[in-house]
Motif scaffolding. Structure first.
Motif, short mmCIF file in Angstrom:
data_model
loop_
_atom_site.label_atom_id
_atom_site.label_comp_id
_atom_site.label_asym_id
_atom_site.label_seq_id
_atom_site.Cartn_x
_atom_site.Cartn_y
_atom_site.Cartn_z
N GLN B 30 0.84 -1.20 0.00
CA GLN B 30 0.00 0.00 0.00
C GLN B 30 0.88 1.25 0.00
O GLN B 30 0.57 2.24 -0.66
N MET B 33 1.97 1.96 -3.53
CA MET B 33 0.86 2.51 -4.32
C MET B 33 0.68 3.99 -4.04
O MET B 33 0.59 4.82 -4.94
N LEU B 34 0.64 4.36 -2.76
CA LEU B 34 0.43 5.76 -2.39
C LEU B 34 1.61 6.62 -2.84
O LEU B 34 1.42 7.72 -3.37
N ASP B 45 11.04 7.39 -7.33
CA ASP B 45 11.69 7.14 -6.04
C ASP B 45 12.07 8.44 -5.32
O ASP B 45 12.99 8.46 -4.50
N TYR B 98 7.82 4.25 3.29
CA TYR B 98 8.18 3.76 1.96
C TYR B 98 9.38 4.53 1.41
O TYR B 98 10.37 3.92 0.97
#
Ligand SMILES: Cc1cc2nc3c(=O)[nH]c(=O)nc-3n(C[C@H](O)[C@H](O)[C@H](O)COP(=O)(O)OP(=O)(O)OC[C@H]3O[C@@H](n4cnc5c(N)ncnc54)[C@H](O)[C@@H]3O)c2cc1C
Lengths: 430, 103
Positions: B30, B33-34, B45, B98
């Protein structure tokens, strides 16, 4: 080694998780055993090129083929800056070298036919590609039939320049050749169309050029619509930068164009009133790109209905349609949106091929526009998906740039507009 | 599933082909994805090549703080408030982790 592979992964490994029994038969003789699936992508624009890149990032074992006739893609974003003399064509052209380096096969030809049952794509060069999943991101085509006396062959005289490339150059040439004191007419279509703020950014960039080089000239916008994207911000900026150089005529005040007089370089409206210009930029009404029509992916709107969570076509399974061609709920037809579709669609495909759960999609769009070289404005939104609404905008988020700010804020957004272009083009083609 | 035949030898053949199989490719988080939707502005990135600040190399704490402050309006922005208001506390944490995880 065996211990690290569970049964589900085994299935993913051999057959993309689709038809197990037949996949087993393929193991010994097919290269499918080393790839997790074959994905073909038609169109290397904002949607397709992003999808190819993110597919490869999500799953390096995929066998990915990108079909795109152009060696170099010329973006529509920033083509208005070329018209305004702020950019050269080279700086808005992007190659597919990075895709090739990633191991994505790039074929510079076009797709001619799709066989959704046999899961094959026939290319113009005669090759046939088989796929497990197909992504179609062909952009737009034009509804010439909606404008009297207009045909694609008239582009030299009346370039729409609504696909980046040679017509941008033609339109720029016409602008540099026109006399001071002339009128440039821009005629935007009704909704929905590619890039809602695009025609008004174009008017701005042309006015910026004229103000410096042909200050007695005018820009006349004959609009099919009665309002447009970021209208108050554009109008505020036009007044501040260009005085009354830009005039906008609403669709309900005679702006709606129904036909052209090519020889006279003129447009006429439903009342028969004619407007002639030194340069005439009619932006025709639009529909999904040709291949989407040929492959029966469109409905009677002329666009492609999809499951807005996965972008899988509502008409043919295992084919995904992204970008301008798709009906993507609340999202506008923009390069930003197409780039975003590419990522969501890549996640959907990899999850399906691996039989894993796809993360909940999250979508974003921002359309930056330059009103002047140092005057930027934007409209933003964050979107989510629900089964009832499809893609909807999150209410708490998004909106347009504030109206009550000084030149510093506009200048900062102009800087970020250029930053955005650098980022999105490297995210898509880099 | 158990209905299907799985000859052990075949399983073995497949396993030996699987050296290139990337287990991490199987599940997309998730957080990914976000965060991928930020890349159109902040670069893939978070490696922005232009005027928009890089996110790559920044700590989870920095990113989380910044997003919270953009969201509340405590930190000035041209556009980030309009984006940060689209994410919950939990989502902001996923995003921050992330990006920090890419360092
Ligand atoms: C003047 C202007 C300014 C714009 N400014 C912005 C902006 O500032 N920000 C923004 O976000 N968006 C902007 N846009 C919108 C943006 O250009 C589009 O929304 C975006 O290009 C859509 O991406 P796509 O992948 O759907 O189509 P495209 O990017 O058009 O890509 C489609 C590709 O498919 C290929 N193709 C078509 N048919 C086939 C076939 N049969 N086989 C193989 N390949 C095929 C084409 O060659 C093309 O390369 C602007 C548009 C215009 C016109």
């Amino acid at each position: 080694m065996m211990n690290h592979i569970n049964r589900r992964q085994f299935i993913q490994l051999v057959g993309g998780g689709s038809v197990l029994a037949s996949s087993i038969g393929l193991v010994a003789c097919s290269k499918q055993s080393t790839t997790s699936g074959r994905v073909v992508i038609i169109g290397g624009g904002f949607g397709g090129a992003t999808c190819a890149k993110y597919l490869q990032r999500f799953d390096p074992d995929l066998d990915i083929t990108l079909v795109e006739p152009k060696q170099n893609f010329v973006t529509c974003p920033f083509s208005n800056l070329v018209l305004g003399g702020l950019r050269e064509m080279d700086s808005i052209s992007h190659s597919y070298e990075a895709h090739s380096k990633r191991g994505i096969k790039v074929l510079h030809t076009s797709a001619r036919e799709i066989d959704p049952t046999g899961k094959k794509v026939q290319l113009a060069d005669g090759t046939t590609l088989e796929y497990d999943r197909l992504v179609v991101s062909p952009g737009i085509d034009f509804r010439w039939e909606d404008i009297e006396n207009m045909s694609p062959g008239d582009a030299e005289k009346l370039p729409h320049a609504w696909n980046g490339g040679p017509q941008t150059v033609t339109l720029r040439r016409q602008l540099t050749a026109m006399p001071d004191g002339g009128t440039v007419i821009i005629a935007p279509p009704a909704n929905p169309f590619r890039c809602p703020p695009g025609p008004y950014e174009r008017a701005s960039m042309i006015a910026s050029y004229l103000k410096q080089n042909k200050p007695k000239s005018k820009v006349l916008i004959l609009d099919a619509k009665t309002k447009f994207s970021k209208q108050p911000l554009f109008m505020q900026g036009w007044e501040a930068l260009y005085g009354d150089m830009i005039e906008w005529v609403s669709g309900d005040a005679g702006g709606r164009i129904t036909g052209v007089d090519i020889a006279g370089r003129a447009l006429y409206n439903e009342l028969g009133e004619e407007h002639a210009g030194s340069v005439v930029n009619l932006i025709p009404p639009q529909k999904a790109g040709k291949i989407a029509h040929a492959a029966d992916l469109v409905d009677d709107t002329g666009w492609c209905p999809v499951n807005q969570r996965t972008f899988e076509s509502s008409r043919h399974p295992d084919i995904h349609v992204i970008g301008d061609a798709s009906l993507a709920g609340a999202m506008p037809k923009s390069g930003f949106a197409a780039n975003n579709h590419g990522k969501v669609c890549a996640a959907a495909i990899v999850s399906a091929l691996h039989n894993t759960t796809m993360p909940e999609p999250s979508y974003v769009n921002t359309c930056y526009s330059l009103v002047g070289p140092d005057y930027g404005i934007s409209v933003a939104a964050v979107y989510r998906y629900s089964d009832e609404e499809g893609i909807y905008a999150v209410k708490e988020a998004g909106g347009v740039s504030p109206g009550d700010v000084g030149p510093d804020f506009r200048e900062q957004e102009a800087r970020y507009t250029r930053g955005w272009y650098a980022s999105i083009t490297s995210d898509t083609w880099g | 599933m158990s209905r299907l035949p799985f000859p052990a030898a075949l399983l073995f053949t497949v396993a030996s082909f699987s050296v290139s199989f990337n287990a991490s490719a199987a599940e997309i988080s998730q957080g990914a994805m976000l965060s991928n939707s930020c890349a159109a502005c902040h670069g893939t990135d978070g490696k922005s090549p232009g005027a928009i600040p890089k996110l790559h190399g920044k700590s989870a704490e920095f990113i989380e703080n910044a997003l919270m402050e953009f969201r509340s309006g405590e930190r000035d922005s041209t556009v980030m408030q309009r984006h940060a208001t689209g994410y919950s506390d939990e989502e902001i944490t996923l995003i921050a982790d992330y990006f920090a995880g890419l360092n």
